[in-house]
Scaffold this motif. Structure first.
Motif, PDB file in Angstrom:
ATOM      1  N   MET A 416      47.936  69.397  16.502  1.00 14.62           N
ATOM      2  CA  MET A 416      48.151  67.949  16.100  1.00 14.62           C
ATOM      3  C   MET A 416      46.757  67.254  15.465  1.00 14.62           C
ATOM      4  O   MET A 416      47.421  66.683  14.312  1.00 14.62           O
ATOM      5  CB  MET A 416      47.823  67.239  17.783  1.00 14.62           C
ATOM      6  CG  MET A 416      48.625  68.300  18.812  1.00 14.62           C
ATOM      7  SD  MET A 416      50.380  67.524  18.939  1.00 14.62           S
ATOM      8  CE  MET A 416      50.886  69.071  19.922  1.00 14.62           C
ATOM      9  N   SER A 417      46.046  67.990  15.589  1.00 15.06           N
ATOM     10  CA  SER A 417      44.476  67.318  14.432  1.00 15.06           C
ATOM     11  C   SER A 417      45.834  67.825  12.709  1.00 15.06           C
ATOM     12  O   SER A 417      45.588  66.989  11.592  1.00 15.06           O
ATOM     13  CB  SER A 417      44.006  68.176  14.127  1.00 15.06           C
ATOM     14  OG  SER A 417      42.744  67.596  15.609  1.00 15.06           O
ATOM     15  N   GLU A 418      46.742  68.976  12.780  1.00 15.92           N
ATOM     16  CA  GLU A 418      46.929  69.369  11.234  1.00 15.92           C
ATOM     17  C   GLU A 418      48.293  68.077  11.513  1.00 15.92           C
ATOM     18  O   GLU A 418      48.350  67.315   9.899  1.00 15.92           O
ATOM     19  CB  GLU A 418      47.824  70.253  11.044  1.00 15.92           C
ATOM     20  CG  GLU A 418      46.832  71.905  11.014  1.00 15.92           C
ATOM     21  CD  GLU A 418      47.201  72.418  11.438  1.00 15.92           C
ATOM     22  OE1 GLU A 418      47.919  72.642  10.903  1.00 15.92           O
ATOM     23  OE2 GLU A 418      45.946  73.623  11.286  1.00 15.92           O
ATOM     24  N   ARG A 419      48.984  67.658  11.987  1.00 15.12           N
ATOM     25  CA  ARG A 419      50.101  67.071  12.022  1.00 15.12           C
ATOM     26  C   ARG A 419      49.922  65.538  11.701  1.00 15.12           C
ATOM     27  O   ARG A 419      50.529  64.798  11.499  1.00 15.12           O
ATOM     28  CB  ARG A 419      50.829  67.624  13.549  1.00 15.12           C
ATOM     29  CG  ARG A 419      51.963  68.705  13.266  1.00 15.12           C
ATOM     30  CD  ARG A 419      52.698  68.783  14.489  1.00 15.12           C
ATOM     31  NE  ARG A 419      53.232  67.583  15.659  1.00 15.12           N
ATOM     32  CZ  ARG A 419      53.820  67.757  16.513  1.00 15.12           C
ATOM     33  NH1 ARG A 419      53.541  68.664  17.769  1.00 15.12           N
ATOM     34  NH2 ARG A 419      54.340  66.812  16.837  1.00 15.12           N
ATOM     35  N   ILE A 420      48.484  64.982  11.995  1.00 14.07           N
ATOM     36  CA  ILE A 420      48.270  63.775  12.131  1.00 14.07           C
ATOM     37  C   ILE A 420      47.897  64.160  10.470  1.00 14.07           C
ATOM     38  O   ILE A 420      47.871  62.189  10.303  1.00 14.07           O
ATOM     39  CB  ILE A 420      47.286  63.078  13.130  1.00 14.07           C
ATOM     40  CG1 ILE A 420      46.076  63.477  12.854  1.00 14.07           C
ATOM     41  CG2 ILE A 420      48.204  63.275  14.159  1.00 14.07           C
ATOM     42  CD1 ILE A 420      44.779  63.487  13.651  1.00 14.07           C
ATOM     43  N   ALA A 426      49.157  58.480   3.002  1.00 13.21           N
ATOM     44  CA  ALA A 426      48.164  57.207   3.522  1.00 13.21           C
ATOM     45  C   ALA A 426      46.604  58.064   3.745  1.00 13.21           C
ATOM     46  O   ALA A 426      47.008  59.777   3.974  1.00 13.21           O
ATOM     47  CB  ALA A 426      48.632  56.602   4.812  1.00 13.21           C
ATOM     48  N   ASP A 427      45.667  57.939   4.422  1.00 14.44           N
ATOM     49  CA  ASP A 427      45.371  58.934   5.331  1.00 14.44           C
ATOM     50  C   ASP A 427      45.522  59.908   6.853  1.00 14.44           C
ATOM     51  O   ASP A 427      45.467  60.608   6.846  1.00 14.44           O
ATOM     52  CB  ASP A 427      43.435  57.974   5.658  1.00 14.44           C
ATOM     53  CG  ASP A 427      43.313  56.873   5.232  1.00 14.44           C
ATOM     54  OD1 ASP A 427      42.919  57.636   3.758  1.00 14.44           O
ATOM     55  OD2 ASP A 427      42.211  56.142   5.322  1.00 14.44           O
ATOM     56  N   LEU A 428      45.967  58.817   7.497  1.00 15.98           N
ATOM     57  CA  LEU A 428      46.840  59.522   8.793  1.00 15.98           C
ATOM     58  C   LEU A 428      47.927  58.871   8.858  1.00 15.98           C
ATOM     59  O   LEU A 428      48.312  57.725   8.939  1.00 15.98           O
ATOM     60  CB  LEU A 428      46.244  58.728  10.120  1.00 15.98           C
ATOM     61  CG  LEU A 428      44.914  59.582  10.030  1.00 15.98           C
ATOM     62  CD1 LEU A 428      43.927  58.663  11.500  1.00 15.98           C
ATOM     63  CD2 LEU A 428      44.164  61.206   9.485  1.00 15.98           C
ATOM     64  N   SER A 429      49.058  60.169   9.538  1.00 13.70           N
ATOM     65  CA  SER A 429      50.043  59.443  10.397  1.00 13.70           C
ATOM     66  C   SER A 429      50.076  59.126  11.603  1.00 13.70           C
ATOM     67  O   SER A 429      49.341  59.836  12.966  1.00 13.70           O
ATOM     68  CB  SER A 429      51.061  60.627  10.386  1.00 13.70           C
ATOM     69  OG  SER A 429      51.012  61.514   8.571  1.00 13.70           O
ATOM     70  N   ALA A 442      49.460  61.766  20.547  1.00 12.71           N
ATOM     71  CA  ALA A 442      48.588  60.329  20.615  1.00 12.71           C
ATOM     72  C   ALA A 442      46.994  60.405  20.681  1.00 12.71           C
ATOM     73  O   ALA A 442      46.391  60.377  19.740  1.00 12.71           O
ATOM     74  CB  ALA A 442      49.308  60.471  21.110  1.00 12.71           C
ATOM     75  N   ALA A 443      46.225  61.421  21.778  1.00  9.26           N
ATOM     76  CA  ALA A 443      44.946  62.046  22.041  1.00  9.26           C
ATOM     77  C   ALA A 443      44.138  62.044  20.455  1.00  9.26           C
ATOM     78  O   ALA A 443      43.398  62.077  19.834  1.00  9.26           O
ATOM     79  CB  ALA A 443      44.987  63.264  22.580  1.00  9.26           C
ATOM     80  N   ALA A 444      45.300  63.221  19.622  1.00  5.77           N
ATOM     81  CA  ALA A 444      44.534  63.743  18.076  1.00  5.77           C
ATOM     82  C   ALA A 444      44.227  62.898  17.558  1.00  5.77           C
ATOM     83  O   ALA A 444      43.270  62.494  16.271  1.00  5.77           O
ATOM     84  CB  ALA A 444      45.813  65.073  17.633  1.00  5.77           C
TER      85      ALA A 444
END
Ligand code: BES
Ligand code: MN
Ligand code: ZN
Length: 497
Positions: A416-420, A426-429, A442-444
């Motif tokens: 999940m950390s990889e997917r975000i 941007a920095d994060l999805s 969502a938690a990640a």
């Protein structure tokens, strides 16, 4: 308003309009539970045939009302099922069922098993929560609740029983106010009005209420760079608010931050939700309502822990100024996020509030949110998910067990950390289109905003709103879930040096 008292007295001699007594499913047939022995004695040998003629079994959920015709002082006996070998949760449930079955009594004596502080609290809390109703919008007005409820207990004069009784009242009050906020229709509870209502409670409590408030409006949020709240709220003509409550008791050694999702209505935004159950998205502020009322309860109980609470309030609507899929927004603190689904709005408002919380360097952060449908798919609608650091998650689980609320630990898989981090610009999805494990994704995402501090995320999407009928102490509509767990967490956190 119903007044509650705790007394050591005989239920058979009580002159209340109704007396509530428990029935257990014994091996040799139904039997009156501890607390009701005097009533059983007063009926003597007539009791067995009476229970059998009424078809009383003692099963949980059963309530039977019996006119006493002088057998005991009270004119009505309410028999509630406790099941086999009842614990405090069974007592709370039975008290709630009893409260709903008593529809027209001025005074009620509750004679359920209550010979320990834990049971005293369960009987008190259960009765108070079971009698909850939300009638603000009904022409018929409030349903008739008794003026006086007397909880009978053989240990009524013991200090710890009195404290447990007070606790039961405080928790029930906080849960009821949470339910009220959740049940209030979304046209009457929008971010500025919600913030005002919280400020009003703080004001009514006065200085002795020990809680102070700060409300940030849209201009101040812009100055602080709270792009999550502003982005989500951009299509609403009721602008976002960030409400901060502080409780700083003398001698507190530890500092707890609470963060709540307060989407007063979640239409989904441009990634609009289907029509069928959209109306239930008035409950998308249940996390904010829970953290706010838990804070008041913690202050009322005088728990020696510093608490700072953030309620992130916005309305997720559609319009010409709505946030678009594809937008990049900047969260407070500077992290940029590519928005891919405007219906995944909770994590954006929480991100701003979480970063605000980390700036105070609390010893732990708990966030509470109706965050994902995926969590409801995983755990059903009666169990909340909890994710985060192992220690904090363990403490939440132990608090929830004491509180009698069902939470279940869920992982935040490395994947999940990889997917975000898959966004190219941007920095994060904020989202990706792989649906599986949406609650964990969502938690990640939230974890990115916790600055490595001890943290847990409570996803209450299922249990926060009961679309079905009432059961035990749980009403239909807003349930007030998480309030009790947060209070128990704070109690243990204060002790744990
Ligand atoms: N408020 C909802 C989650 C929700 C669903 C709460 C059902 C209570 C009951 C949240 O904002 C949402 O819409 N989540 C989306 C996320 C998705 C777009 C990644 C969901 O769960 O479908
Ligand atoms: Mn949504
Ligand atoms: Zn939502």
């Amino acid at each position: 308003m119903t007044s509650y008292s705790l007394r050591n007295a005989s239920p058979a001699k009580s002159r209340a309009d109704a007396v509530v007594v428990g029935v257990v499913t014994g091996s040799s047939g139904p039997a009156i539970a501890p607390g009701g022995q005097d009533v059983a004695k007063a009926y003597g040998r007539k009791l067995g045939p009476l229970l059998s003629a009424l078809g009383v079994t003692g099963k949980s959920g059963e309530t039977v009302k019996v006119p006493t015709s002088g057998a005991i002082s009270s004119p009505m006996l309410v028999l509630v099922g406790l099941g086999n070998d009842p614990d405090h949760l069974a007592v709370r449930r039975a008290a709630g069922n009893a409260a709903r079955s008593v529809t027209n009594a001025a005074s009620v004596a509750v004679a359920l098993p209550a010979d320990t502080p834990e049971l005293v609290r369960a009987a008190t809390e259960g009765y108070a929560l079971g009698s909850y109703s939300f009638t603000t919008y009904k022409a018929s007005g409030p349903s008739k609740s008794p003026g006086e409820v007397v909880v009978l207990s053989p240990v009524a004069r013991k200090k710890d029983a009195i404290a447990a009784f007070e606790e039961g009242k405080v928790i029930a009050g906080a849960v009821a106010r949470t339910r009220d906020f959740v049940n209030t229709p979304p046209n009457d509870l929008r971010p500025p009005g919600f913030a005002d209502a919280i400020a009003e409670i703080v004001k009514e409590r006065g200085r002795g209420g020990k809680v102070t408030i700060q409300v940030l409006d849209e201009t101040q949020l812009a100055e602080l760079g709270c792009g999550g709240l502003l982005g989500v709220g951009s299509a609403s003509d009721a602008p976002p608010r960030l409400v901060t409550l502080t409780y700083t008791p003398k001698g507190a050694k530890r500092h707890l931050a609470l963060v709540g999702k307060g989407i007063t209505f979640d239409s989904g935004g441009l990634s609009i939700k289907p029509a069928a159950s959209m109306h239930e998205m008035k409950s998308d502020m249940a996390g904010a309502a829970a953290v706010v009322n838990a804070t008041f309860a913690i202050a009322d109980l005088g728990l020696p822990v510093q608490v700072t609470t953030y309620a992130a309030l916005a309305e997720n609507m559609l319009g010409g100024s709505a946030m678009r899929p594809g937008d990049v927004i900047t969260i407070h603190g500077g992290t940029t996020v590519e928005v891919l689904n405007t219906d995944a709005e909770g994590r954006l408002v929480l991100a701003d509030a979480l970063v605000m919380a980390t700036e105070q360097k609390p010893d732990a952060i708990l966030d509470v949110a109706t965050l994902t449908g995926a969590m409801v798919v995983a755990l059903g609608d009666k169990i909340s998910g909890v994710m985060g650091g192992d220690d904090v998650v363990a403490d939440v689980l132990s608090a929830s067990a004491t509180a009698g609320e069902d939470f279940w630990p869920m992982p935040i898989p490395e994947q999940m950390s990889e997917r975000i981090h898959t966004t190219k610009i941007a920095d994060l999805s904020q989202h990706d289109w792989i649906r599986w494990g949406g609650g964990l994704f969502a938690a990640a995402f939230l974890r990115e905003f916790t600055a490595g501090l001890p943290w847990a995320h409570l996803d209450i999407a299922g249990p926060s709103f009961n679309s079905g009928g009432p059961a035990g102490h749980v009403s239909s509509g807003g349930t007030g879930v998480a309030v009790s767990t947060l209070v128990e967490f704070a109690r243990a956190f204060a002790d744990d040096k």
